[in-house]
Design an enzyme around this catalytic site. Structure first.
Site, short mmCIF file in Angstrom:
data_model
loop_
_atom_site.label_atom_id
_atom_site.label_comp_id
_atom_site.label_asym_id
_atom_site.label_seq_id
_atom_site.Cartn_x
_atom_site.Cartn_y
_atom_site.Cartn_z
N GLY A 150 -40.17 18.19 -37.58
CA GLY A 150 -39.84 19.40 -36.83
C GLY A 150 -39.22 19.16 -35.48
N TRP A 177 -38.03 9.41 -40.20
CA TRP A 177 -36.86 8.57 -39.94
C TRP A 177 -37.26 7.22 -39.32
CZ3 TRP A 177 -33.86 11.15 -42.81
CH2 TRP A 177 -33.79 12.55 -42.73
N GLY A 263 -33.05 0.83 -25.70
CA GLY A 263 -32.61 0.83 -27.08
C GLY A 263 -31.17 1.24 -27.26
N GLY A 360 -5.29 2.07 -46.57
CA GLY A 360 -4.87 2.99 -47.61
C GLY A 360 -5.89 3.07 -48.74
N GLU A 384 -31.47 7.25 -32.07
CA GLU A 384 -31.75 6.91 -30.67
C GLU A 384 -30.97 7.81 -29.70
OE1 GLU A 384 -32.46 2.86 -29.55
OE2 GLU A 384 -32.68 2.27 -31.66
N GLY A 385 -30.86 9.08 -30.09
CA GLY A 385 -30.19 10.07 -29.27
C GLY A 385 -28.80 10.38 -29.78
N GLU A 388 -24.55 14.35 -28.64
CA GLU A 388 -24.76 15.53 -27.79
C GLU A 388 -25.82 15.26 -26.73
OE1 GLU A 388 -22.67 16.51 -31.34
OE2 GLU A 388 -24.61 15.53 -31.12
#
Length: 404
Positions: A150, A177, A263, A360, A384-385, A388
């Site tokens: 969440g 994750w 990081g 190509g 790691e961010g 945005e």
């Protein structure tokens, strides 16, 4: 293991006190490290990268070889099993590893930056002995558990809780994750200990694997970096000892933000490695592929692409080295790390995209590696961010500098 000269600290200080010196040439120690790692990558790692990706294989043998080179604890002092090098050395080594295999690169990055980093900075002497030394040596592998189903970018909204008990702490909740989730022997876990304090009520914990009350979710089937495992960590009345608290109660958010600053230099380096690999493939292919009776590298349209790729790649590398320099000289590097991560990740996506265009149809099939580079690059703009979030961090620092 990479040899660390006895006068390394003074050598690094002399070499990096003037950032312009780094731009003109790398210090001898760093140049030697780069050459050593590049040779390893070309001989031992690069030839296997496609198989790791195709078969979703964890590169266990190669991780053991990284440990032998001292690359799983690059910035950890020798007294705790590391190589005792600096952040610039780490960025250089990680870029080279990621040039060969982005999956191996992120495994290395997590163990160095996200796991070993906070234990080194905030751990007690006993915690460093137990929870850092074997990880820096590569005998064990660590992971980092901050994100949740969440919340991702909103790191202060942790719903996983840690309740004090007579035996220590009881953890409940789900972390998502988690890179290295299946292979890791321990995790740095963030959980709320006092909801009334919001982000100031988050604490950090060291949790061994396996531990009663901790289970793993399914391995995610990802677009890229398929050689690394990603999964949920599920805590159900997971009991850990009192001494597994990392830092002070309520210090978790501070630990997480400091860890992510460091990081981001690692992820920038990973992105640079991906971009460099795609760029090299595109240049080599353009010199070999003939159209209209000559190599396509002689065509202005291709030359413009190669030029744009090189500019973005080199610019991002200098930003990454600058962030590492600031960290090594104990200056604030939050903005610069965000800039490096933003520039390098977006350069990786751009360069790998253009590499496919140069190649190509051949760039679109797995016979050539650029389609893998393209898939691997995309995650560097997210974990790691996100890009945005990096822009928010950068803008916030700019406004603070201008006292606005």
């Amino acid at each position: 293991m990479f040899a660390r000269p006895t006068n390394f600290s003074s050598l690094v200080f002399r070499s990096v006190r003037n950032f312009h010196g780094i731009i003109s040439s790398l210090p001898e120690t760093h140049a030697s490290l780069r050459s050593t790692v590049r040779e390893f990558v070309d001989k031992e790692l690069k030839p296997h990268a496609a198989k790791y990706d195709r078969e979703h294989l964890f590169p266990k043998e190669k991780i053991a070889q990284l440990a032998g080179l001292g690359l799983l604890g690059v910035e950890v002092p020798e007294e705790y099993g590391g190589s005792g090098l600096d952040s610039l050395a780490y960025a250089i080594a990680l870029e080279e590893i990621s040039r060969g295999c982005a999956s191996t690169g992120v495994i290395m990055s997590v163990n160095n930056s996200l796991y070993s980093g906070p234990v080194l900075k905030f751990g007690t002497s006993k915690q460093k002995e137990d929870w850092l030394t074997p990880y820096a040596r590569g005998e064990k592998l660590g992971c980092f558990a901050l994100s949740e189903p969440g919340n991702g970018s909103d790191a202060g909204a942790a719903s996983t809780t840690a309740r004090a008990t007579d035996q220590g702490w009881s953890l409940n909740g789900t972390k998502s994750w988690i890179t290295n989730g299946y292979e890791a022997d321990a995790a740095v876990v963030f959980a709320t200990t006092d909801k009334s304090l919001k982000h100031k009520g988050i604490s950090a914990f060291l949790v061994a694997k396996p531990t009663s009350g901790l289970s793993l979710g399914k391995k995610e089937d990802k677009l890229g970096i398929r050689g690394s495992s990603t999964c949920n960590l599920i805590f159900e009345d997971c009991s850990i000892p009192q001494e597994n608290l990392l830092g002070e109660p309520g210090q978790g958010f501070k630990i997480a933000m400091a860890t992510l600053d460091s990081g981001r230099i690692g992820i920038a380096a990973q992105a640079l490695g991906i971009a460099q690999a795609a760029y090299e493939t595109a240049v080599e292919y353009s010199a070999q592929r003939k159209a209209f009776g000559k190599p396509i590298s002689s065509l202005q349209a291709i030359q413009f692409k190669l030029a744009d790729m090189a500019v973005r790649l080199e610019s991002a590398r200098l930003l990454t080295w600058r962030a590492a320099y600031l960290k090594d000289t104990h200056q604030n590097y939050t903005k610069e790390a965000a800039m490096a991560k933003l520039a390098a990740s977006e350069a990786a996506t751009y360069v790998s995209h253009q590499a496919i265009q140069v190649c190509g149809g051949m760039g679109y099939v797995s016979e050539m590696p650029v389609e893998r580079h393209y898939r691997d690059a995309r995650i560097t703009e997210i974990y790691e961010g996100t890009s945005e979030i990096q822009r928010l961090v950068i803008a916030g620092r700019i406004l603070k500098e201008f006292e606005l």
